[in-house]
Design an enzyme around this catalytic site. Structure first.
Site, PDB file in Angstrom:
ATOM      1  CE  LYS A  78      -2.601   0.716   3.611  1.00  0.00           C
ATOM      2  NZ  LYS A  78      -2.064  -0.548   4.111  1.00  0.00           N
ATOM      3  CB  THR A  80       4.861   0.064  -2.975  1.00  0.00           C
ATOM      4  OG1 THR A  80       5.745  -0.503  -2.001  1.00  0.00           O
ATOM      5  CG2 THR A  80       5.527   0.070  -4.337  1.00  0.00           C
ATOM      6  NE  ARG A 101       0.178   4.186   8.569  1.00  0.00           N
ATOM      7  CZ  ARG A 101      -0.060   2.917   8.878  1.00  0.00           C
ATOM      8  NH1 ARG A 101      -0.383   2.583  10.118  1.00  0.00           N
ATOM      9  NH2 ARG A 101       0.027   1.975   7.965  1.00  0.00           N
ATOM     10  CE  LYS A 112       3.893  -4.651   6.669  1.00  0.00           C
ATOM     11  NZ  LYS A 112       2.816  -3.645   6.700  1.00  0.00           N
ATOM     12  CB  ALA A 280      -4.535   0.575  10.848  1.00  0.00           C
ATOM     13  CG  PHE A 308      -3.264  -3.349   8.752  1.00  0.00           C
ATOM     14  CD1 PHE A 308      -2.244  -4.120   8.227  1.00  0.00           C
ATOM     15  CD2 PHE A 308      -3.131  -2.915  10.060  1.00  0.00           C
ATOM     16  CE1 PHE A 308      -1.125  -4.462   8.982  1.00  0.00           C
ATOM     17  CE2 PHE A 308      -2.027  -3.252  10.834  1.00  0.00           C
ATOM     18  CZ  PHE A 308      -1.023  -4.023  10.288  1.00  0.00           C
ATOM     19  CG  PHE A 388       3.733  -8.874  -5.696  1.00  0.00           C
ATOM     20  CD1 PHE A 388       4.652  -9.012  -4.666  1.00  0.00           C
ATOM     21  CD2 PHE A 388       2.653  -8.026  -5.492  1.00  0.00           C
ATOM     22  CE1 PHE A 388       4.503  -8.325  -3.477  1.00  0.00           C
ATOM     23  CE2 PHE A 388       2.483  -7.336  -4.307  1.00  0.00           C
ATOM     24  CZ  PHE A 388       3.420  -7.484  -3.288  1.00  0.00           C
ATOM     25  CD1 TRP A 416       8.551  -3.011  -5.113  1.00  0.00           C
ATOM     26  CD2 TRP A 416       9.361  -3.954  -6.977  1.00  0.00           C
ATOM     27  NE1 TRP A 416       9.733  -3.641  -4.787  1.00  0.00           N
ATOM     28  CE2 TRP A 416      10.254  -4.225  -5.913  1.00  0.00           C
ATOM     29  CE3 TRP A 416       9.667  -4.437  -8.248  1.00  0.00           C
ATOM     30  CZ2 TRP A 416      11.421  -4.964  -6.082  1.00  0.00           C
ATOM     31  CZ3 TRP A 416      10.841  -5.179  -8.421  1.00  0.00           C
ATOM     32  CH2 TRP A 416      11.697  -5.435  -7.343  1.00  0.00           C
TER      33      TRP A 416
END
Length: 562
Positions: A78, A80, A101, A112, A280, A308, A388, A416
């Site tokens: 998100k 990205t 954030r 992560k 979140a 999220f 991806f 990406w």
């Protein structure tokens, strides 16, 4: 460089190979003068109070919210997409600013890894943003723990306010996952070392002071909110606030620099305000209101994210942040990935890289529910397929066809791999949607009873068949309303992995109930936290934390931050 060449580089290698421009140059392109910045080296700065004051006179741009479906444990990119969409809007001739954030060291060193976007859609300097940055989270931690010290000292020095040591609700904080600190005993060693009592730690991202900093409009509002923090209750069960203790001024002083939004840049030099970082699944999951409002004045489009899925971050962004700050979003982007949809369709975590159109289509039920949630708020939306390298062309086409058959605006995001260029289709679609009239309406009214607010969220956002309140929760609701806090919005603490409160229930669960086990009034932040399921305010580290892969070489270059 070829696409193949790009794929061989890790996020941190891409970041380190990027030639950044001086932050004063980035600032100048959105009308910020050098004397309106407080520089932290050459590539990051804080916005001065004089700039924030000047910006109040300018017209707001369009506000774009980026949210997502329920993620896999590795996240769905998100941040990205947020960075990539901002870059893409600038590429198609729009003036865009990003508002994101700040990462917490908990996820960075836990599961992560780094949280500054990825690939060719990152905010820079990536290593510094992921580590200590400008010190905001440390300042919040210091203010949080200073208040804990002030509370214990007040009790030790005679307890003039009659605080019941067994009813202190203020927790200490640390910006790292540490399960051993969830429940502790302080003041051991006799009377000279303080009053012995049970205490707890939250991760800094879940501290009420983090939420306060992210919802405060300015320093005056910050002081007002700090004053209103409820630290505990007297023996007669009367709430005691920071204002009664008298420490709101000293706490605000500790936060004076942290209150100012941070300006950095993306790989393509798009201005980005990275400020505040509440979780979140525990807190309200949005960057600071001050940063968002500044971004709206600096660009024609502000691209911001909420943590999220739409069941958590977007719901809180719309019901809490927007109502608090008077924000009206113009459009919402819902990020979906092939791998997460396959997970929601029944594929195992180890099989998400394998083509499986059947699982993909089954998992679209999760996406459909998040779309319905955004529709319930009256907002236009677009689905962003965050691609991806493991996604097959067939799977991409299957998802596009599903969106077309169900009349969902959709665009492929290859940000990406390609940066802003890979998001131009999404940028054009989003800009078009943002021109439509907004019919934004929160899901509940402030005057609704607390129980009704929770039931509304559970039914309309999660799709729950009902809500169960423990006897403890029902008693707390009565106390909350008796203390005059009933008109505050509700901040739901729930697992991010499922629409339900059970992380194992993927897809779009049916015939389930949400259990509210406990409620905690955050009277300074201005909301009531409702805890569901097994959500904890202090996470634990995984068996193999991301920190195991982190290092620094002899030249001072960070390694392993993703």
């Amino acid at each position: 460089m070829s696409a193949l060449g790009k794929k061989k580089l890790s996020d941190i290698e891409i970041a380190q190979n990027t030639v950044m421009e001086k932050i004063t140059e980035t600032a100048s392109r959105v009308g910020i003068r050098e004397d309106e910045l407080e520089l932290y080296g050459a590539y990051k700065a804080k916005l001065s109070e004089s700039l924030l004051s000047r910006l109040k006179k300018k017209k707001d741009g369009k506000l774009i919210l980026v949210t997502s479906i329920n993620p896999t444990p590795a996240g769905e990119g998100k941040s990205t997409v947020t960075a990539g969409l901002g870059q893409a809007l600038n590429r198609i001739g729009k003036s865009a600013v990003i508002a994101m954030r700040e990462p917490s060291l908990g996820p960075v060193m836990g599961l992560k890894g780094g949280a500054a976007g990825g690939g060719y859609s990152q905010v820079l300097p990536m290593e510094e943003i992921n580590l200590h940055f400008t010190g905001d989270l440390h300042a919040i931690t210091a203010a949080n723990n200073a208040l804990s010290a002030f509370i214990d000292n007040h009790i030790h020095q005679g307890n003039e306010l009659g605080l019941d040591p067994g009813r202190i609700v203020w927790k200490r904080a640390l910006d790292i996952n540490d399960r051993s600190l969830r429940n502790v005993v302080t003041g051991l060693g006799g009377p000279a070392n303080g009053h012995t009592r049970e205490d707890q730690f939250s991760i800094t991202a879940a501290s009420e002071i983090m939420a306060i900093l992210c919802l405060a409009e300015d320093m005056a509002d910050l002081k007002k909110r700090l004053s209103a923090i409820t630290v505990g209750y007297t023996y007669e069960k009367k709430p005691v606030t920071v204002e009664e203790l008298g420490y709101q001024g000293s706490l605000a002083l500790l936060l004076k620099d942290a209150m100012k939004p941070n300006l950095v840049q993306t790989i393509e030099h798009t201005p980005a305000l990275v400020h505040g970082g509440p979780f979140a699944n525990i807190a309200h999951g949005c960057n600071s209101l001050a940063a968002t409002k500044a971004a709206l004045k600096l660009g024609d489009y502000t691209v911001t994210e909420a943590g999220f899925g739409a069941d958590l971050g977007a719901e809180k962004f719309l019901n809490i942040k927007c109502t608090t700050g008077g924000l009206v979003p113009s459009a919402v982007v819902i990020v979906a990935t092939i791998r997460a949809l396959k997970m929601h369709g029944g594929a195992g975590l180890d099989d998400l890289g394998k083509p499986d159109a059947s699982a993909l289509l089954s998992g679209c039920s999760n996406l459909q529910k998040h779309i319905e949630t955004i529709r319930a708020f009256g907002l236009p939306y677009a689905v962003a397929i965050n691609r991806f390298s493991s996604d097959s062309e067939e799977e991409i086409q299957v998802l596009k066809e599903w969106c077309a058959e169900n009349s969902h605006p959709c665009a492929l995001a290859e940000v990406w791999e390609k940066g802003g260029e890979g998001g131009e289709e999404l940028a054009r679609l989003t800009a078009e949607l943002a021109e439509k009239p907004s019919a934004f309406t929160p899901l509940y009214k402030p005057e609704d009873p607390v129980k009704k607010k929770i039931e509304t969220i559970a039914a309309a956002v999660y799709g729950a068949a009902g809500t169960i309140f423990t006897s403890k929760a029902l008693k707390q609701i009565k106390e909350i309303e008796a203390n005059g806090w009933g008109e505050l919005p509700v901040c739901m603490a729930k697992t991010q992995y499922s629409l339900s409160d059970d992380p194992a229930r993927r897809g779009r669960p049916e015939d389930f109930t949400i259990t509210i086990r406990e409620l905690k009034p955050s009277t300074g932040a201005g909301f009531i936290v409702a805890l569901t399921g097994e959500v904890m305010t202090m996470p634990g580290l995984p068996k193999k934390p991301a920190a195991l892969n982190m290092d620094i070489d002899e030249a001072g270059r960070a390694k392993g931050l993703f």
